[in-house]
Write an enzyme that holds these catalytic residues in place. Sequence first.
Site, PDB file in Angstrom:
ATOM      1  N   LYS A  11       0.835  -1.205   0.000  1.00  0.00           N
ATOM      2  CA  LYS A  11       0.000   0.000   0.000  1.00  0.00           C
ATOM      3  C   LYS A  11       0.866   1.250   0.000  1.00  0.00           C
ATOM      4  CE  LYS A  11       0.816   1.265   4.480  1.00  0.00           C
ATOM      5  NZ  LYS A  11       1.484   2.520   4.918  1.00  0.00           N
ATOM      6  N   ASP A 134      -3.094  -1.296  10.449  1.00  0.00           N
ATOM      7  CA  ASP A 134      -3.220  -1.320   8.987  1.00  0.00           C
ATOM      8  C   ASP A 134      -3.935  -2.566   8.463  1.00  0.00           C
ATOM      9  OD1 ASP A 134      -2.074   1.086   8.344  1.00  0.00           O
ATOM     10  OD2 ASP A 134      -0.101   0.279   7.869  1.00  0.00           O
TER      11      ASP A 134
END
Length: 288
Positions: A11, A134
């Site tokens: 990401k 996350d």
Amino acid sequence: MPNLTIKAYAKLNLSLEILGKREDGFHEIRSILQTIDLWDMVSFGISDSIKIACDIPGLDDQTNIAYKAVDRVKQLCQSELGINIRINKGIPIAGGLGGGSSDAAASLRAVNRLWKLGLSHKQLELVAGEIGSDVPFFLYGGTCLASGRGEQITRLPGINEQYIFLVSPEHQISRKTPLLYENINEEHYSSGNSVTETALRISENGTLREDTMVNTFEALAFDIFPGLVEYKNAMKQAGITKIHLSGTGPALFSIGTDWERMCGWKNFLQAKGIIARILKPVSNRSQN
């Protein structure tokens, strides 16, 4: 033989602000997260215990967040089954790209499927939020707004066709993320408005605006990571004018639509011995 293989995508934080310190000791954040086509390949096979292997030394024991994720599900569901996890790393380690969290999310999805647990997405999210801030995002992928300590996820429509130019310097800093957060203080806090504006623009027309792409950690990272300033300066010499930090770093990136120009940047940096990648965003629909 593996029963299931999943691509665990990396990401970027397209924008990240820290709003303040929470009563639970975590920081309140607001961030736009985007999966990109850089991944770890994670394979799973049913076993009688939880075992983990990795092609990178030191990531093959019970401290691996993927192991912790599976172990937590096993405890909650009181399952007698185990799993063999094999991680082939493609995502740079501790670069601000979320590789460990992505592996953990892939592992949650895998055991839910292979152990036939029937857990809902919301139930998996709750476990993911316990494991790491996350991890819930990686159960979604694509483009998302993250809030709270990072575990509150809102899907966004996605960004228009873009290329991502990525440089991920290696480093030897242990406890990197806690170290960065320990150095955050009140002078670094902000309102979250830049992230909100970024999210609104993405929602309206799928575009990004460079002046709202911020990262609170940029105020610290260039002092904490040895040599990161030199990497940024080399990128500037290549002709890159808009350079962003992902997460706590040290990964640096730029976004644009000009493939040929990025190829020129890549050639320039590689001549200096700097590895660069040209990648694309991955939508949630594209993920396994």
